[in-house]
Design a protein around this motif. Sequence first.
Motif, PDB file in Angstrom:
ATOM      1  N   ASN A 155       2.403   2.417 -11.004  1.00  0.00           N
ATOM      2  CA  ASN A 155       1.950   3.690 -10.460  1.00  0.00           C
ATOM      3  C   ASN A 155       3.198   4.580 -10.448  1.00  0.00           C
ATOM      4  O   ASN A 155       4.158   4.235  -9.782  1.00  0.00           O
ATOM      5  CB  ASN A 155       1.439   3.474  -9.024  1.00  0.00           C
ATOM      6  CG  ASN A 155       1.102   4.773  -8.318  1.00  0.00           C
ATOM      7  OD1 ASN A 155       1.134   5.842  -8.911  1.00  0.00           O
ATOM      8  ND2 ASN A 155       0.776   4.677  -7.036  1.00  0.00           N
ATOM      9  N   ASP A 213       6.127  -5.612  -6.851  1.00  0.00           N
ATOM     10  CA  ASP A 213       4.965  -4.976  -6.219  1.00  0.00           C
ATOM     11  C   ASP A 213       3.844  -5.025  -7.250  1.00  0.00           C
ATOM     12  O   ASP A 213       3.755  -4.203  -8.147  1.00  0.00           O
ATOM     13  CB  ASP A 213       5.320  -3.538  -5.835  1.00  0.00           C
ATOM     14  CG  ASP A 213       4.136  -2.791  -5.230  1.00  0.00           C
ATOM     15  OD1 ASP A 213       3.011  -3.331  -5.251  1.00  0.00           O
ATOM     16  OD2 ASP A 213       4.331  -1.663  -4.750  1.00  0.00           O
ATOM     17  N   LEU A 246       5.822  -4.227   2.329  1.00  0.00           N
ATOM     18  CA  LEU A 246       7.044  -3.761   1.663  1.00  0.00           C
ATOM     19  C   LEU A 246       8.067  -3.253   2.668  1.00  0.00           C
ATOM     20  O   LEU A 246       9.262  -3.534   2.560  1.00  0.00           O
ATOM     21  CB  LEU A 246       6.701  -2.614   0.710  1.00  0.00           C
ATOM     22  CG  LEU A 246       6.315  -3.013  -0.696  1.00  0.00           C
ATOM     23  CD1 LEU A 246       5.607  -1.858  -1.401  1.00  0.00           C
ATOM     24  CD2 LEU A 246       7.557  -3.422  -1.488  1.00  0.00           C
ATOM     25  N   TRP A 265       6.748   4.592  -7.493  1.00  0.00           N
ATOM     26  CA  TRP A 265       5.788   4.929  -6.429  1.00  0.00           C
ATOM     27  C   TRP A 265       6.533   5.704  -5.342  1.00  0.00           C
ATOM     28  O   TRP A 265       7.631   5.311  -4.935  1.00  0.00           O
ATOM     29  CB  TRP A 265       5.168   3.651  -5.862  1.00  0.00           C
ATOM     30  CG  TRP A 265       4.169   3.902  -4.776  1.00  0.00           C
ATOM     31  CD1 TRP A 265       3.161   4.835  -4.787  1.00  0.00           C
ATOM     32  CD2 TRP A 265       4.075   3.228  -3.530  1.00  0.00           C
ATOM     33  NE1 TRP A 265       2.450   4.765  -3.616  1.00  0.00           N
ATOM     34  CE2 TRP A 265       2.989   3.788  -2.829  1.00  0.00           C
ATOM     35  CE3 TRP A 265       4.804   2.194  -2.931  1.00  0.00           C
ATOM     36  CZ2 TRP A 265       2.611   3.362  -1.565  1.00  0.00           C
ATOM     37  CZ3 TRP A 265       4.428   1.759  -1.685  1.00  0.00           C
ATOM     38  CH2 TRP A 265       3.344   2.336  -1.012  1.00  0.00           C
ATOM     39  N   ARG A 311      -6.860  -1.839   4.831  1.00  0.00           N
ATOM     40  CA  ARG A 311      -5.453  -2.011   5.189  1.00  0.00           C
ATOM     41  C   ARG A 311      -5.013  -3.480   5.311  1.00  0.00           C
ATOM     42  O   ARG A 311      -4.575  -3.926   6.381  1.00  0.00           O
ATOM     43  CB  ARG A 311      -5.123  -1.255   6.509  1.00  0.00           C
ATOM     44  CG  ARG A 311      -5.607   0.171   6.599  1.00  0.00           C
ATOM     45  CD  ARG A 311      -5.157   1.062   5.442  1.00  0.00           C
ATOM     46  NE  ARG A 311      -3.743   1.006   5.202  1.00  0.00           N
ATOM     47  CZ  ARG A 311      -3.225   0.716   3.991  1.00  0.00           C
ATOM     48  NH1 ARG A 311      -3.978   0.477   2.937  1.00  0.00           N
ATOM     49  NH2 ARG A 311      -1.928   0.700   3.832  1.00  0.00           N
ATOM     50  N   ASN A 355       7.405  -2.368 -10.164  1.00  0.00           N
ATOM     51  CA  ASN A 355       5.960  -2.158  -9.997  1.00  0.00           C
ATOM     52  C   ASN A 355       5.355  -2.055 -11.396  1.00  0.00           C
ATOM     53  O   ASN A 355       5.448  -1.031 -12.048  1.00  0.00           O
ATOM     54  CB  ASN A 355       5.724  -0.867  -9.189  1.00  0.00           C
ATOM     55  CG  ASN A 355       4.269  -0.475  -9.127  1.00  0.00           C
ATOM     56  OD1 ASN A 355       3.930   0.698  -9.251  1.00  0.00           O
ATOM     57  ND2 ASN A 355       3.392  -1.437  -8.942  1.00  0.00           N
ATOM     58  N   LYS A 413       1.839  -1.646   1.852  1.00  0.00           N
ATOM     59  CA  LYS A 413       2.847  -0.712   2.342  1.00  0.00           C
ATOM     60  C   LYS A 413       3.646  -1.322   3.492  1.00  0.00           C
ATOM     61  O   LYS A 413       4.872  -1.302   3.505  1.00  0.00           O
ATOM     62  CB  LYS A 413       2.124   0.551   2.824  1.00  0.00           C
ATOM     63  CG  LYS A 413       2.857   1.835   2.569  1.00  0.00           C
ATOM     64  CD  LYS A 413       1.960   3.026   2.920  1.00  0.00           C
ATOM     65  CE  LYS A 413       2.316   4.221   2.050  1.00  0.00           C
ATOM     66  NZ  LYS A 413       1.458   5.383   2.252  1.00  0.00           N
TER      67      LYS A 413
HETATM   68  N1  PMP Z   1       2.449  -0.120  -3.967  1.00  0.00           N
HETATM   69  C1  PMP Z   1       1.974   0.754  -4.867  1.00  0.00           C
HETATM   70  C2  PMP Z   1       2.598   0.813  -6.216  1.00  0.00           C
HETATM   71  C3  PMP Z   1       0.898   1.610  -4.555  1.00  0.00           C
HETATM   72  O1  PMP Z   1       0.418   2.454  -5.482  1.00  0.00           O
HETATM   73  C4  PMP Z   1       0.334   1.533  -3.256  1.00  0.00           C
HETATM   74  C5  PMP Z   1      -0.795   2.434  -2.807  1.00  0.00           C
HETATM   75  N2  PMP Z   1      -0.959   3.607  -3.472  1.00  0.00           N
HETATM   76  C6  PMP Z   1       0.861   0.593  -2.351  1.00  0.00           C
HETATM   77  C7  PMP Z   1       1.910  -0.210  -2.739  1.00  0.00           C
HETATM   78  C8  PMP Z   1       0.312   0.465  -0.960  1.00  0.00           C
HETATM   79  O2  PMP Z   1      -0.884  -0.227  -0.935  1.00  0.00           O
HETATM   80  P1  PMP Z   1      -1.678  -0.534   0.408  1.00  0.00           P
HETATM   81  O3  PMP Z   1      -2.870   0.365   0.419  1.00  0.00           O
HETATM   82  O4  PMP Z   1      -2.054  -1.989   0.318  1.00  0.00           O
HETATM   83  O5  PMP Z   1      -0.762  -0.276   1.543  1.00  0.00           O
END
Ligand code: PMP
Length: 435
Positions: free
Chosen positions: A203, A231, A133, A154, A276, A199, A130
């Motif tokens: 998700n 991602d 990104l 996402w 994290r 992605n 997160k």
């Molecule tokens: N990208 C996608 C597509 C996610 O589903 C998630 C978490 N749900 C993340 C990034 C963030 O992951 P992180 O826990 O490493 O911050």
Amino acid sequence: MISPYFCERSSELFWLSSTHRAPGQEVDHTMSVSKLAASIAESPTLKLNEEAARLRDRGEAVVHLGAGEPKNKAPISAVLSAASKLNAGDVKYTPTDGIPSLKKAVIRFTEEQYNKVVGYDNVIVSQGAKQALFNLLYALLNPQDEVIIFAPYWVSYPEMVKMVYGVPVVVTPEDGSFHPTMKDLEPAVSSYTKVIIVNSPNNPSGIMYRPEFIGELVEFCENKGIYLIMDDIYNKLVFDGKAAVSPYHFTSKDIESTKVITINGISKLYGMTGFRVGWAVASKELVTIMTNIQAQTTSCTSVLLQAAAEGALTGIQSAVETLRMTLENNRNVMMQELASFNGIKTVKPDGTYYCLPDFRAYNGKSVELSQFLLKKALVVTVPGKEFGMEGYLRLSYATTVKDVKQGIERIKWALDPSSPNEIYIGERKLVRDWL
Ligand code: PMP
């Protein structure tokens, strides 16, 4: 289809980013917080987790099909690695972009997963994918630059783009397959397009984009000078003997000149969500800018958590295969249960923790439906609206087989008139009186 919702938003954002105080003009103190900050939506998935925890604390037999994390324990190599740092009391700042030994592990991961050799200067470790990104979008976008996001997406992408004064442009595949095509994409591209985010495995839909599409996209982005953010945090959690394709395979450019940037992390790969740690692999120039952003905001990721990530990446990798096999089995159970459900259409996921069935036959308003299911059947689901797919619900199978079965049984009971109208939830017998 290009979402008009975001086109409307873009004019609002233009106003936000282009209004400057004229000389002598007073600051308006009646509005006490930033308009942009106030417009950022809360995270629906984190909110649902809190709601489910509250219900469970009250002793309710909640089935959680909303979770974005599996039930496994962290790999022992991760725990021992962090524990040894903690035992030594050696907990200090680290280099902003990450400890060299973790970066080395990321370089190896990149070589194994993508067949791409990169250097230390091409890697930055952040607090989760997160943050990686967010830093990346902050590094890339000028106000009004557009970012193309494929629906279903996402939840955090549009909000993150807004937070750095960019404009999210959502592209929804026309055919309901969740597979975008270049025909879907091309009308959305403008002279403002700076970034495309992909992605895959995805998700919330669980599908993996076709290799030909990734290839076309890489070529398109390299030709047009558009950054392509991959991602890839689910890219080892793939089923049915399939494997995620490396985007680097489709470009002859080296890491310093390619437009492809990859994001990964340990959250999904090892089920280490609370640790994290995530990372980005990009050109040296971009990594330097992202390092400066991180230096001025969080300094670095905790050395304990970096040690845990290094332990996970360099330890025995059987935990990943165990998780992958559990997820594949749970996916199969969920598909089986959903198949017996009249009126629901589901695209079979290729990977991840999730599937995204179409519930429009029962209720076209996913927020309303999700709330109804929580209230009547004590099942947590995530409304598709949050992912740009109204009328759908995201169901997670990153749970136990028992919860998958019970969850779908309860949803069926609540919605499908052909199912028995009595059900036991915990000790309580519930009788359906609304169909
Ligand atoms: N990208 C996608 C597509 C996610 O589903 C998630 C978490 N749900 C993340 C990034 C963030 O992951 P992180 O826990 O490493 O911050």
